[in-house]
Motif scaffolding. Structure first.
Motif, PDB file in Angstrom:
ATOM      1  N   ALA A  49      -1.661   5.539 -31.613  1.00  0.00           N
ATOM      2  CA  ALA A  49      -2.109   5.223 -32.965  1.00  0.00           C
ATOM      3  C   ALA A  49      -2.049   6.451 -33.866  1.00  0.00           C
ATOM      4  O   ALA A  49      -1.596   6.366 -35.025  1.00  0.00           O
ATOM      5  CB  ALA A  49      -3.532   4.660 -32.928  1.00  0.00           C
ATOM      6  N   ALA A  50      -2.485   7.593 -33.346  1.00  0.00           N
ATOM      7  CA  ALA A  50      -2.452   8.822 -34.145  1.00  0.00           C
ATOM      8  C   ALA A  50      -1.024   9.229 -34.471  1.00  0.00           C
ATOM      9  O   ALA A  50      -0.722   9.667 -35.585  1.00  0.00           O
ATOM     10  CB  ALA A  50      -3.175   9.942 -33.397  1.00  0.00           C
ATOM     11  N   ALA A  51      -0.122   9.075 -33.494  1.00  0.00           N
ATOM     12  CA  ALA A  51       1.277   9.443 -33.718  1.00  0.00           C
ATOM     13  C   ALA A  51       1.921   8.527 -34.748  1.00  0.00           C
ATOM     14  O   ALA A  51       2.659   8.985 -35.630  1.00  0.00           O
ATOM     15  CB  ALA A  51       2.045   9.392 -32.397  1.00  0.00           C
ATOM     16  N   LEU A  52       1.667   7.222 -34.646  1.00  0.00           N
ATOM     17  CA  LEU A  52       2.267   6.283 -35.598  1.00  0.00           C
ATOM     18  C   LEU A  52       1.802   6.582 -37.021  1.00  0.00           C
ATOM     19  O   LEU A  52       2.599   6.519 -37.969  1.00  0.00           O
ATOM     20  CB  LEU A  52       1.910   4.847 -35.225  1.00  0.00           C
ATOM     21  CG  LEU A  52       2.486   4.306 -33.914  1.00  0.00           C
ATOM     22  CD1 LEU A  52       2.189   2.822 -33.770  1.00  0.00           C
ATOM     23  CD2 LEU A  52       3.979   4.564 -33.817  1.00  0.00           C
ATOM     24  N   ARG A 120       6.884  17.195 -34.530  1.00  0.00           N
ATOM     25  CA  ARG A 120       5.966  16.206 -35.086  1.00  0.00           C
ATOM     26  C   ARG A 120       5.501  15.197 -34.027  1.00  0.00           C
ATOM     27  O   ARG A 120       4.617  14.376 -34.295  1.00  0.00           O
ATOM     28  CB  ARG A 120       6.620  15.469 -36.248  1.00  0.00           C
ATOM     29  CG  ARG A 120       7.013  16.359 -37.420  1.00  0.00           C
ATOM     30  CD  ARG A 120       7.447  15.542 -38.605  1.00  0.00           C
ATOM     31  NE  ARG A 120       6.306  14.786 -39.154  1.00  0.00           N
ATOM     32  CZ  ARG A 120       6.441  13.634 -39.794  1.00  0.00           C
ATOM     33  NH1 ARG A 120       7.639  13.086 -39.953  1.00  0.00           N
ATOM     34  NH2 ARG A 120       5.376  13.011 -40.271  1.00  0.00           N
ATOM     35  N   ASN A 121       6.074  15.252 -32.844  1.00  0.00           N
ATOM     36  CA  ASN A 121       5.706  14.340 -31.765  1.00  0.00           C
ATOM     37  C   ASN A 121       4.667  14.977 -30.843  1.00  0.00           C
ATOM     38  O   ASN A 121       4.487  16.191 -30.836  1.00  0.00           O
ATOM     39  CB  ASN A 121       6.954  13.961 -30.962  1.00  0.00           C
ATOM     40  CG  ASN A 121       7.996  13.292 -31.834  1.00  0.00           C
ATOM     41  OD1 ASN A 121       7.870  12.147 -32.220  1.00  0.00           O
ATOM     42  ND2 ASN A 121       9.068  14.028 -32.157  1.00  0.00           N
ATOM     43  N   ARG A 122       4.028  14.129 -30.065  1.00  0.00           N
ATOM     44  CA  ARG A 122       2.989  14.591 -29.143  1.00  0.00           C
ATOM     45  C   ARG A 122       3.519  14.517 -27.703  1.00  0.00           C
ATOM     46  O   ARG A 122       3.724  13.421 -27.169  1.00  0.00           O
ATOM     47  CB  ARG A 122       1.734  13.716 -29.292  1.00  0.00           C
ATOM     48  CG  ARG A 122       1.096  13.799 -30.677  1.00  0.00           C
ATOM     49  CD  ARG A 122       0.151  12.640 -30.939  1.00  0.00           C
ATOM     50  NE  ARG A 122      -0.509  12.785 -32.232  1.00  0.00           N
ATOM     51  CZ  ARG A 122      -1.785  13.107 -32.411  1.00  0.00           C
ATOM     52  NH1 ARG A 122      -2.557  13.296 -31.343  1.00  0.00           N
ATOM     53  NH2 ARG A 122      -2.292  13.230 -33.608  1.00  0.00           N
ATOM     54  N   PHE A 123       3.737  15.668 -27.101  1.00  0.00           N
ATOM     55  CA  PHE A 123       4.262  15.760 -25.737  1.00  0.00           C
ATOM     56  C   PHE A 123       3.113  16.114 -24.801  1.00  0.00           C
ATOM     57  O   PHE A 123       2.501  17.173 -24.928  1.00  0.00           O
ATOM     58  CB  PHE A 123       5.355  16.824 -25.650  1.00  0.00           C
ATOM     59  CG  PHE A 123       6.580  16.515 -26.459  1.00  0.00           C
ATOM     60  CD1 PHE A 123       7.664  15.877 -25.886  1.00  0.00           C
ATOM     61  CD2 PHE A 123       6.652  16.856 -27.809  1.00  0.00           C
ATOM     62  CE1 PHE A 123       8.807  15.583 -26.625  1.00  0.00           C
ATOM     63  CE2 PHE A 123       7.781  16.570 -28.566  1.00  0.00           C
ATOM     64  CZ  PHE A 123       8.855  15.933 -27.975  1.00  0.00           C
ATOM     65  N   PHE A 145       4.050  11.754 -21.216  1.00  0.00           N
ATOM     66  CA  PHE A 145       3.853  10.874 -22.365  1.00  0.00           C
ATOM     67  C   PHE A 145       4.445  11.506 -23.618  1.00  0.00           C
ATOM     68  O   PHE A 145       4.255  12.711 -23.860  1.00  0.00           O
ATOM     69  CB  PHE A 145       2.367  10.636 -22.605  1.00  0.00           C
ATOM     70  CG  PHE A 145       1.647   9.927 -21.503  1.00  0.00           C
ATOM     71  CD1 PHE A 145       1.433   8.555 -21.566  1.00  0.00           C
ATOM     72  CD2 PHE A 145       1.167  10.616 -20.396  1.00  0.00           C
ATOM     73  CE1 PHE A 145       0.750   7.888 -20.560  1.00  0.00           C
ATOM     74  CE2 PHE A 145       0.492   9.963 -19.376  1.00  0.00           C
ATOM     75  CZ  PHE A 145       0.287   8.592 -19.456  1.00  0.00           C
ATOM     76  N   ILE A 146       5.132  10.705 -24.394  1.00  0.00           N
ATOM     77  CA  ILE A 146       5.512  11.115 -25.743  1.00  0.00           C
ATOM     78  C   ILE A 146       4.850  10.130 -26.696  1.00  0.00           C
ATOM     79  O   ILE A 146       5.076   8.920 -26.602  1.00  0.00           O
ATOM     80  CB  ILE A 146       7.032  11.135 -25.945  1.00  0.00           C
ATOM     81  CG1 ILE A 146       7.696  12.116 -24.959  1.00  0.00           C
ATOM     82  CG2 ILE A 146       7.377  11.534 -27.386  1.00  0.00           C
ATOM     83  CD1 ILE A 146       9.205  12.196 -25.098  1.00  0.00           C
ATOM     84  N   ASN A 147       3.988  10.642 -27.550  1.00  0.00           N
ATOM     85  CA  ASN A 147       3.238   9.812 -28.500  1.00  0.00           C
ATOM     86  C   ASN A 147       2.459   8.690 -27.802  1.00  0.00           C
ATOM     87  O   ASN A 147       2.389   7.560 -28.274  1.00  0.00           O
ATOM     88  CB  ASN A 147       4.177   9.242 -29.563  1.00  0.00           C
ATOM     89  CG  ASN A 147       4.843  10.341 -30.378  1.00  0.00           C
ATOM     90  OD1 ASN A 147       4.321  11.455 -30.472  1.00  0.00           O
ATOM     91  ND2 ASN A 147       5.993  10.054 -30.947  1.00  0.00           N
ATOM     92  N   GLY A 148       1.909   9.027 -26.636  1.00  0.00           N
ATOM     93  CA  GLY A 148       1.067   8.087 -25.909  1.00  0.00           C
ATOM     94  C   GLY A 148       1.794   7.123 -25.009  1.00  0.00           C
ATOM     95  O   GLY A 148       1.154   6.348 -24.288  1.00  0.00           O
ATOM     96  N   LEU A 149       3.130   7.145 -25.022  1.00  0.00           N
ATOM     97  CA  LEU A 149       3.924   6.232 -24.197  1.00  0.00           C
ATOM     98  C   LEU A 149       4.395   6.955 -22.935  1.00  0.00           C
ATOM     99  O   LEU A 149       4.964   8.052 -23.016  1.00  0.00           O
ATOM    100  CB  LEU A 149       5.130   5.717 -24.980  1.00  0.00           C
ATOM    101  CG  LEU A 149       4.799   4.914 -26.246  1.00  0.00           C
ATOM    102  CD1 LEU A 149       6.076   4.597 -27.010  1.00  0.00           C
ATOM    103  CD2 LEU A 149       4.044   3.635 -25.901  1.00  0.00           C
TER     104      LEU A 149
END
Length: 275
Positions: A49-52, A120-123, A145-149
């Motif tokens: 959610a935060a990444a989106l 800008r992504n979350r690794f 996980f990248i952006n929670g996935l």
């Protein structure tokens, strides 16, 4: 070197490569800071959610919520079909409908990943990520996980044990695929290693299709004396290169009436990039 030693080394290499790290039990459903609601969930929904929100400024919250639900609730009848759909959503974005101030609707796409700006992504790499399986709880060694996935899974074995080589890690991944298939809906690639040796394969790859990754930055950057797993982490999992790989070097084909997932080898990846 024990399996735990190898795991800790791999985590340090990931952090050197720019990944954040969390210990699985610290974000488990029964922890003080849970990242998911129950043991069957495999997506870190807060991270997603935060990444989106960060990657899609101006898109209404309702559309972001809709995109998240479409991404994490596959409706396809088979694991591989769901995996193909998720890959398409990663590359092309999630289609949503947005209403403007006049109530007129227009189509848009919500990005799950910013391929052009890796920073800008979350690794995030997580070890000991427990998932309730169909028979018992399962705990892959490392989930990336990248952006929670959860896009990558690494299974590690003790190089000193004759009974636990990389192919026992391969067999372990097949068990995980059968018992915790939700984790593999999102998978882009799998890694098996005993430290000294490491191989990368796709969701449908046979043992023969699991291949080494021999370079870090390019074909001329080949470590001579190093753990193969370190080369995989510093090379394959380097964020900018990894996003390029996801975007352009993963494909699905029909072979003998069956859907097959194919991923490029290191030589193909670097040859195409240099060309």
């Amino acid at each position: 070197m024990t399996e735990n030693d190898l795991e800790q080394l791999a985590i340090a290499w990931f952090q050197d490569a720019g990944w954040s790290y969390r210990h699985g039990p610290d974000i488990a459903p029964d922890s003080d800071a849970p990242a998911r609601d129950d043991w069957r969930q495999v997506v870190l929904r807060g991270e997603l959610a935060a990444a989106l929100a960060q990657l899609n400024p101006g898109v209404p919250a309702a559309a972001l919520d809709e995109a998240a639900l479409l991404a994490i609730r596959p409706e396809e009848p088979s694991l591989l079909q769901a995996n193909r759909r998720l890959h398409e959503l990663l590359c092309d974005g999630v289609p949503v409908e947005i209403s403007d101030a006049q109530g007129l609707k227009r189509g848009d796409r919500v990005r799950l990943i910013d391929f052009d700006h890796p920073e800008r992504n979350r690794f995030l790499v997580v070890n000991q990520f427990t998932i309730q399986g169909s028979k018992q709880p399962r705990r892959p060694d490392l989930v990336c996980f990248i952006n929670g996935l959860p896009l990558f899974v690494l299974e590690l074995k003790n190089a000193a044990s004759e009974a636990a080589d990389i192919w026992s890690a391969f067999n372990q991944l097949q068990t995980y695929r059968d018992e915790i298939p939700d984790l593999f809906v999102f998978n882009e690639a799998l890694v098996i290693s005993d430290g000294l040796h490491a191989r990368i394969g796709s969701l449908t790859a046979s043992r023969e299709r699991y291949l080494p990754w021999r370079t870090v930055k390019n074909e001329n950057d080949r470590p001579l004396l190093q753990f193969e797993l370190e080369t995989v982490v510093r090379g394959f999992f380097a964020p900018a290169l990894l996003l390029d790989y996801i975007r352009y070097f993963v494909l699905f084909e029909q072979a003998d009436g069956q859907l097959v997932k194919k991923i490029a080898g290191y030589h193909q990846f670097h040859a195409v990039r240099e060309a």
